[in-house]
Design a protein around this motif. Sequence first.
Motif, short mmCIF file in Angstrom:
data_model
loop_
_atom_site.label_atom_id
_atom_site.label_comp_id
_atom_site.label_asym_id
_atom_site.label_seq_id
_atom_site.Cartn_x
_atom_site.Cartn_y
_atom_site.Cartn_z
N TYR A 32 12.18 11.27 -30.98
CA TYR A 32 11.83 12.68 -30.84
C TYR A 32 10.30 12.78 -30.72
N PRO A 33 9.80 12.70 -29.49
CA PRO A 33 8.35 12.56 -29.29
C PRO A 33 7.58 13.84 -29.59
N MET A 34 6.31 13.64 -29.84
CA MET A 34 5.34 14.73 -30.00
C MET A 34 4.21 14.48 -29.03
N ARG A 35 3.81 15.49 -28.31
CA ARG A 35 2.73 15.38 -27.35
C ARG A 35 1.58 16.28 -27.78
N LEU A 36 0.43 15.67 -28.02
CA LEU A 36 -0.78 16.40 -28.36
C LEU A 36 -1.65 16.47 -27.11
N ASN A 37 -1.75 17.66 -26.54
CA ASN A 37 -2.48 17.84 -25.29
C ASN A 37 -3.89 18.31 -25.60
N ARG A 38 -4.84 17.40 -25.45
CA ARG A 38 -6.24 17.72 -25.73
C ARG A 38 -6.78 18.73 -24.72
N LYS A 39 -6.34 18.60 -23.48
CA LYS A 39 -6.86 19.45 -22.41
C LYS A 39 -6.49 20.91 -22.61
N THR A 40 -5.23 21.17 -22.98
CA THR A 40 -4.76 22.55 -23.15
C THR A 40 -4.83 23.03 -24.59
N GLY A 41 -5.01 22.08 -25.54
CA GLY A 41 -5.05 22.46 -26.95
C GLY A 41 -3.67 22.80 -27.50
N GLN A 42 -2.61 22.31 -26.85
CA GLN A 42 -1.25 22.61 -27.27
C GLN A 42 -0.59 21.36 -27.86
N VAL A 43 0.33 21.60 -28.78
CA VAL A 43 1.15 20.53 -29.35
C VAL A 43 2.60 20.80 -28.98
N HIS A 44 3.26 19.80 -28.41
CA HIS A 44 4.66 19.92 -28.01
C HIS A 44 5.49 19.01 -28.92
N PHE A 45 6.49 19.60 -29.56
CA PHE A 45 7.33 18.86 -30.49
C PHE A 45 8.77 18.89 -30.00
N PHE A 46 9.34 17.71 -29.75
CA PHE A 46 10.71 17.60 -29.25
C PHE A 46 11.66 17.69 -30.44
N ARG A 47 12.35 18.83 -30.52
CA ARG A 47 13.27 19.03 -31.64
C ARG A 47 14.50 18.14 -31.51
N GLN A 48 15.24 18.02 -32.62
CA GLN A 48 16.40 17.15 -32.63
C GLN A 48 17.60 17.72 -31.89
N ASN A 49 17.56 19.00 -31.56
CA ASN A 49 18.63 19.59 -30.75
C ASN A 49 18.30 19.60 -29.26
N GLY A 50 17.19 18.96 -28.89
CA GLY A 50 16.82 18.83 -27.48
C GLY A 50 15.88 19.90 -26.97
N THR A 51 15.60 20.93 -27.77
CA THR A 51 14.65 21.95 -27.36
C THR A 51 13.23 21.51 -27.74
N VAL A 52 12.24 22.20 -27.20
CA VAL A 52 10.85 21.82 -27.43
C VAL A 52 10.07 23.00 -28.01
N LEU A 53 9.35 22.73 -29.06
CA LEU A 53 8.46 23.71 -29.67
C LEU A 53 7.05 23.48 -29.14
N GLU A 84 13.56 13.99 -22.57
CA GLU A 84 12.80 14.34 -21.37
C GLU A 84 12.06 15.65 -21.61
N TRP A 85 10.78 15.66 -21.31
CA TRP A 85 9.99 16.87 -21.47
C TRP A 85 10.39 17.91 -20.42
N PRO A 86 10.37 19.17 -20.78
CA PRO A 86 10.65 20.22 -19.79
C PRO A 86 9.61 20.22 -18.67
N ALA A 87 9.98 20.80 -17.55
CA ALA A 87 9.09 20.80 -16.38
C ALA A 87 7.75 21.45 -16.67
N GLU A 88 7.75 22.52 -17.48
CA GLU A 88 6.49 23.21 -17.77
C GLU A 88 5.55 22.34 -18.59
N VAL A 89 6.11 21.50 -19.47
CA VAL A 89 5.27 20.58 -20.25
C VAL A 89 4.70 19.50 -19.33
N GLU A 90 5.52 18.99 -18.44
CA GLU A 90 5.05 17.96 -17.51
C GLU A 90 3.97 18.50 -16.57
#
Length: 348
Positions: free
Chosen positions: A131-152, A291-297
């Motif tokens: 369940y990956p976590m993406r820390l985006n330095r450029k946008t200042g956003q943190v993306h957390f892949f929840r265990q049900n497949g959704t992304v915070l 898989e990250w959602p298209a908007e995250v990619e």
Amino acid sequence: MDYAGLDYRNIRFSVDRSLTKIERKNQYSRNRKTNAKPTDFLSVIEINSNYIDLVDRWYSIKGFNTWLGACVVLIGFSFATMIAVAPFMTPIADEPGAMWFMLIFLLPVSLLLAWGGWWLIRTECGRYTHYPMRLNRKTGQVHFFRQNGTVLTVPWDSLFITLGEAKSSLTGTTYDLRVHVLDLDGKTVRESFSLGYPSILGNAESIDRFWAFIQPYMEAHDGIERTWQHLKQKTGYLLPIEGRKEGWRWSIVQNYAWSGYWPWLQLIASPVLGLNAIGRMIAMWSCKQPEWPAEVERESTIDVDDSYVLTWRDNGPLGWWELWYPLICTVLGIGTAIGIIGWMFYSI
């Protein structure tokens, strides 16, 4: 093992509550340098100038619930089978009281034990490999892949980051870098996850060291360079799960990584570690890749001329102590475990 926060059948961190005094006391302040020596907990999937990907707290220990659950299922069904055929055997058949006690009480207990083992297996198998976590330095956003497949997705600056603590009957008190997503009132916890976890041997100081690793990447003007240098020169390996599932070799490497400084311990504990390696392979094989959602990619494009790109493809070769010695321990451990299990069933 410590599976705190695993969101399967409502086993998860406590939310919809107010921050505690201890959490406020142990909060990691932003924009304040730390003197701790940075460490990454072997948790980085990939890094570049725009973002860094990390694994969840359960990735390093994956496999334990699988093999333990399989053993529990085997024991439960074995007892259930023996109880089911007992009425057709003497002298049990001549003892109606004992026969009915076995059928009415012991048989349901055995089946319940088997169900409990299946529940353990399902905490790891048939889900996601990690369940990956993406820390985006450029946008200042943190993306957390929840265990049900959704992304915070939440802003880095809005997160309440503190020293997390959990208790396990097997490992005692463990710590992690706990992240809370707060309500608009700034004190009510709506969601929580672990940003970093030092496996089973970490302590509170270990979390300080991980904070010293991750904070500069998101906040320091030279954070990209510092993080890249640390991973390139000190870590040696990034997790080979970007764009693929981990192979059996890495399952063995990861399984023994926490005990890498104690080869004698790897040999002594090989019956358990060997079973854990097999459980990990089965769990990884049965799970699907996140898989990250298209908007995250879209927000995570990598510049063509980015000189700070690091992935598992940049790893060096696995050596004797990383792979081959653990592989020998795994073979010896599995053989020993099979012998012990066989002896136990023969004794019964």
